[in-house]
Design an enzyme around this catalytic site. Structure first.
Site, PDB file in Angstrom:
ATOM      1  N   ASP A 126     -38.804 -26.204   9.985  1.00  0.00           N
ATOM      2  CA  ASP A 126     -38.825 -25.516   8.693  1.00  0.00           C
ATOM      3  C   ASP A 126     -37.863 -26.262   7.777  1.00  0.00           C
ATOM      4  O   ASP A 126     -36.662 -26.302   8.045  1.00  0.00           O
ATOM      5  CB  ASP A 126     -38.386 -24.056   8.848  1.00  0.00           C
ATOM      6  CG  ASP A 126     -39.321 -23.274   9.762  1.00  0.00           C
ATOM      7  OD1 ASP A 126     -40.529 -23.555   9.735  1.00  0.00           O
ATOM      8  OD2 ASP A 126     -38.843 -22.394  10.504  1.00  0.00           O
ATOM      9  N   ASP A 174     -49.120 -15.943  12.612  1.00  0.00           N
ATOM     10  CA  ASP A 174     -47.729 -15.503  12.738  1.00  0.00           C
ATOM     11  C   ASP A 174     -47.771 -14.093  13.310  1.00  0.00           C
ATOM     12  O   ASP A 174     -48.280 -13.169  12.666  1.00  0.00           O
ATOM     13  CB  ASP A 174     -47.040 -15.490  11.371  1.00  0.00           C
ATOM     14  CG  ASP A 174     -46.855 -16.888  10.816  1.00  0.00           C
ATOM     15  OD1 ASP A 174     -46.562 -17.804  11.602  1.00  0.00           O
ATOM     16  OD2 ASP A 174     -47.015 -17.077   9.601  1.00  0.00           O
TER      17      ASP A 174
END
Length: 253
Positions: free
Chosen positions: A130, A11
């Site tokens: 997500d 990330d």
């Protein structure tokens, strides 16, 4: 049956790798190019880069990071974050990425999946999702904008639509499990895996080697993705692969 894959996730925010818990409380985890090279040497099957800030500056930084990384590794890598049109995909693929991950942009404009698949092939298009359990619905809801906005869309319906539109793979992150190290969300992963024919990458919750065994067997995932445990040297990719082989899981060399 295809061999299962182990995929570290980077990330990236402002050019650095970060990691948090349940999408918040981010802390620095290192240089993305150095980490990518390390994971390549350790035997990771693929890498995923996600530009989680997705600002204009972040996207430009990510393009340069992709270019640098492509020169350091031999394994495939997927890049996502701030990609909202086919031209963005083209730019990142030209910089050296093998696949493109789309999340929020695909929810807002599902045609993006079809356009990308038509232009570059389904094998290049990863739909990242997500998902968080919605108590009122009794099933999972898709969230957008880095997990900040509920979409009102049911995750199991969205994965089927994504497959129909031409997605080649699903990158499924459980927001409930993310960063907890308590294990992958097996119910969510199995439900999604049963809903589509394309590969599912499970993300969110890995804390020990047995969690990967569970997600490959009970969760029916095709790949296991993790960040925290790899970045902070809690589990080495080589040791994880050896453990899984000993448990009878077919894993790539």
């Amino acid at each position: 049956m295809l061999a299962k894959r182990i995929i570290p996730c980077l990330d990236v925010k402002d050019g650095r790798v970060v990691k948090g818990v349940n999408f918040v409380n981010l802390r620095d985890a290192g240089d993305p190019v150095e980490l990518a090279a390390l994971y390549d040497r350790e035997g990771a099957d693929e890498l995923v880069f996600l530009d989680i800030s997705a600002s204009v500056e972040g996207r430009e930084t990510m393009e340069e990071v992709v270019r640098q990384t492509a020169g350091e590794i031999a394994i495939p890598f997927t890049v996502g974050g701030g990609i909202s049109k086919v031209e963005d995909m083209k730019r990142i693929l030209r910089a050296g990425a093998d696949k493109i991950a789309v999340n929020t942009a695909a929810v807002l404009n599902p045609q993006l999946i079809a356009d990308g698949a038509r232009r570059f092939g389904s094998q290049c298009i990863v739909v990242a999702i997500d998902a968080k359990y919605n108590e009122a619905w009794g099933e999972w809801e898709v969230y957008t904008h880095g997990g900040r906005k509920p979409s009102g869309i049911k995750a199991l319906e969205w994965v089927k639509q994504a497959e129909t539109l031409g997605a080649g793979e699903i990158l499924l992150t459980s927001m409930d499990a993310d960063g907890t190290k308590d294990g992958f969300d097996l119910k969510l992963t199995a439900a999604v895996s049963d809903s589509v024919r394309i590969p599912v990458i499970a993300s969110g919750g890995a804390g020990k080697e047995s969690h990967f065994y569970d997600v490959f067997t009970t969760g029916k995932a095709d790949a296991g993705l993790a960040a925290t445990i790899f970045h902070y040297k809690e589990i080495a990719v080589t040791a994880l692969k050896q453990h899984l082989r000993e448990q009878g899981v077919e894993i790539r060399d």
